[in-house]
Enzyme design. Structure first.
Site, PDB file in Angstrom:
ATOM      1  N   GLU A 173       0.341  -0.873   0.306  1.00  0.00           N
ATOM      2  CA  GLU A 173       0.145   0.338   0.409  1.00  0.00           C
ATOM      3  C   GLU A 173       1.165   1.406   0.348  1.00  0.00           C
ATOM      4  O   GLU A 173       0.692   2.094   1.451  1.00  0.00           O
ATOM      5  CB  GLU A 173      -1.221  -0.293   1.277  1.00  0.00           C
ATOM      6  CG  GLU A 173      -1.910  -0.883   1.410  1.00  0.00           C
ATOM      7  CD  GLU A 173      -2.856  -0.789   2.372  1.00  0.00           C
ATOM      8  OE1 GLU A 173      -2.725  -0.283   3.229  1.00  0.00           O
ATOM      9  OE2 GLU A 173      -4.337  -1.043   2.328  1.00  0.00           O
ATOM     10  N   GLU A 365      -5.690  -8.088  -1.575  1.00  0.00           N
ATOM     11  CA  GLU A 365      -6.200  -8.207  -0.652  1.00  0.00           C
ATOM     12  C   GLU A 365      -7.653  -7.346  -0.399  1.00  0.00           C
ATOM     13  O   GLU A 365      -8.214  -6.411  -1.435  1.00  0.00           O
ATOM     14  CB  GLU A 365      -5.662  -6.818   0.816  1.00  0.00           C
ATOM     15  CG  GLU A 365      -4.147  -7.134   1.452  1.00  0.00           C
ATOM     16  CD  GLU A 365      -3.841  -6.340   2.274  1.00  0.00           C
ATOM     17  OE1 GLU A 365      -4.463  -5.210   3.071  1.00  0.00           O
ATOM     18  OE2 GLU A 365      -3.041  -5.319   2.377  1.00  0.00           O
TER      19      GLU A 365
HETATM   20  C1  BGP Z   1      -4.153  -2.851   4.758  1.00  0.00           C
HETATM   21  C2  BGP Z   1      -3.542  -3.556   5.364  1.00  0.00           C
HETATM   22  C3  BGP Z   1      -3.476  -5.151   6.491  1.00  0.00           C
HETATM   23  C4  BGP Z   1      -4.356  -5.369   6.215  1.00  0.00           C
HETATM   24  C5  BGP Z   1      -6.011  -4.674   5.895  1.00  0.00           C
HETATM   25  C6  BGP Z   1      -7.165  -4.718   6.965  1.00  0.00           C
HETATM   26  O1  BGP Z   1      -4.519  -1.773   4.796  1.00  0.00           O
HETATM   27  O2  BGP Z   1      -2.448  -3.691   4.404  1.00  0.00           O
HETATM   28  O3  BGP Z   1      -1.996  -4.644   6.663  1.00  0.00           O
HETATM   29  O4  BGP Z   1      -4.553  -5.371   7.809  1.00  0.00           O
HETATM   30  O5  BGP Z   1      -5.691  -3.436   6.058  1.00  0.00           O
HETATM   31  O6  BGP Z   1      -6.572  -3.406   7.880  1.00  0.00           O
HETATM   32  P1  BGP Z   1      -7.391  -3.856   9.185  1.00  0.00           P
HETATM   33  O7  BGP Z   1      -6.193  -4.774   9.381  1.00  0.00           O
HETATM   34  O8  BGP Z   1      -7.419  -2.423   9.661  1.00  0.00           O
HETATM   35  O9  BGP Z   1      -8.478  -3.494   9.560  1.00  0.00           O
END
Ligand code: BGP
Length: 473
Positions: A173, A365
């Protein structure tokens, strides 16, 4: 008649990050990373040194349980598993000349296990895990020296694992650095005290580093595929007012810039204009310009939500819990953490990226963070997570539409395929997995793994290459 299909060889799987699953934060010679001093994620500022309330220090103990977990992924039929290598396991402080062999040995064991099950590894080189020493002594990516340290780390990975790993992502990201400088860029200066000049200089260093290791990867691993990784965030105008449309365009540029540079090899005009008009004068060397021309093979993305934008300051309210901010969309529902759910937005952004860059895409993701309850049915523990199945099903149907639209898509790895610690809130209760892990926000729990209802659903999705999507649960 079904007109939309996933291509043969589509890579189905799941995604994780080292700091959110491994635990063992001080085992095997590992040094501290920024995550070890972020007990509340991005909700509260970092602390001085690791504290026991930081769930990431032990996380779900993947470090010791990787074989069991990978076997469960194999049971679902995963073709690919995305994980990150913790930089501070390989270079504990980040600036050593020689790597930590114990750290390398751990990832060799993970790769052995994946190979045993025929699962393709997809490696994120840097996933919000800057070694703490580099963050504290160099101010993270503000310093040009980071490029050298990152390159040395990458060269080590490419030389050791280049014959075993084909797919690599340079930075998780990467566009988040504009919003979360510590998490994303290891920059220990609070955002409101950080100048745009320093922030964009850090961005520049990351982009040059990404391009330089892309070139290195081609030299050392001719078959490798190198991708950038971007938070994909469709930005809709809040109203049809052309002022809102223009405002949406400007906000979208914040993220496009990262893909434009990774795919076209130079800074886009709109960003140069922004620099000019805001007195930002970056140090960009001739060599940097040449380095940037080494563009990526594919673009990977995370997708969780869309946002709106408006030119009207009175309507400009910030959305809850979403890294890039933006105005909430009045037509959409949100998750318990305020992330607005928009399956169609995924089709929109896939088309958009494909049209813009003409590079294969990879969704690395996507998923729903939700609270789960373990129940016992017919003597077996499970979680009846119909809400998660519905979320994923809705999104995957839109992905299938995008493929039918002509988007070239390599694969899909659902985020947090096993419950893990949240990046933004550092909670365990914000769960994404097909596999439940018995661990709670207060740190208690047996770490027992339990298959959720979605486990069997995803197995069937993979087995049918997406043909069962849209069927009733
Ligand atoms: C993205 C990241 C991840 C992950 C996901 C979900 O921003 O790359 O590492 O965690 O989001 O976010 P969260 O864990 O804050 O719900």
């Amino acid at each position: 008649m079904l007109t939309a299909r996933f291509p043969d060889g589509f890579m189905w799987g799941g995604a994780t990050a080292a700091n959110q699953i491994e635990g063992a934060y001080d085992c095997g010679g590992k040094g501290l990373s920024i995550q070890d001093v972020m007990p509340r994620g991005i909700v509260e500022p970092p602390v001085e040194s690791p504290t026991e309330d930081n769930l990431k220090l032990t996380a779900i103990d993947f470090y010791h349980r990787y074989a069991e977990d990978i076997a469960l992924f194999a049971e679902m039929g995963f073709k690919v598993f995305r994980f990150s290598i913790a930089w501070s396991r390989i270079y504990p402080r980040g600036d050593e000349e020689a790597p930590n062999e114990e750290g390398l040995a751990f990832y060799a064991r993970v790769l052995d296990e994946l190979e045993k099950h025929g699962i393709e590894p997809l490696v994120t080189i840097s996933h919000y895990e800057t070694p703490l020493h580099l963050a504290r002594t160099l101010d993270g990516w503000i310093s040009r020296e980071m490029i050298r340290h990152y390159e040395r780390y990458c060269e080590t990975l490419f030389r050791r694992f280049g014959d075993r790993v084909k797919y690599w992502l340079t930075f998780n990201e990467i566009n988040s650095v504009l919003h979360e400088p510590f998490l994303s860029g290891g920059i220990p200066v609070p955002k409101d005290q950080l100048s745009q000049q320093d922030l964009y200089q850090a961005v520049h260093h990351e982009l040059v580093a990404s391009a330089r290791v892309t070139r290195l990867a081609r030299e050392l691993m001719p078959d490798a595929q190198i991708g950038c990784m971007i938070i994909a965030l469709p930005v809709y105008p809040l109203t049809p007012d052309p002022g809102d449309v223009t405002a949406a365009m400007h906000t979208a540029h914040d993220s496009y810039a990262f893909g434009d540079i990774h795919c076209r090899g130079e800074y886009p005009g709109y960003l140069l204009r922004r620099f000019r008009e805001n007195g930002i004068q970056l140090e960009i060397t001739e060599q940097d310009r040449l380095d940037l021309t080494h563009t990526v093979d594919f673009v990977s993305l995370s997708y969780y939500m869309s946002v709106c934008e408006t030119a009207d300051p009175e309507k400009k309210t910030a959305g809850e819990g979403n890294i890039l901010g933006g105005v909430p969309n009045p037509t959409l529902q949100a998750s318990e953490w305020g992330w607005q759910v928009d399956p169609k937005g995924l089709r929109v952004i896939l088309n958009d990226y494909w049209d813009r860059w003409q590079k294969p895409l990879f969704i690395v993701e996507n998923g729903l963070g939700a609270r789960d309850e373990v129940v016992v049915i017919d003597g077996r523990r499970t979680v009846v997570d119909d809400y998660r199945i519905a979320y994923l099903d809705d999104h995957l149907l839109q992905v299938r539409e995008a493929v039918a639209d002509g988007v070239e898509l390599l694969g899909y790895t659902s985020w947090g395929c096993i419950d893990l610690v949240s990046a933004s809130t550092a909670q365990m209760s914000k769960r994404y997995g097909f596999i439940h892990v018995d661990r709670h926000d207060d740190g208690t729990g047996t770490l027992e793994r339990t298959r959720k209802k979605s486990f069997d659903w995803y197995r069937r999705v993979i087995e049918s290459n997406g043909e069962v999507l849209g069927a009733s649960l």
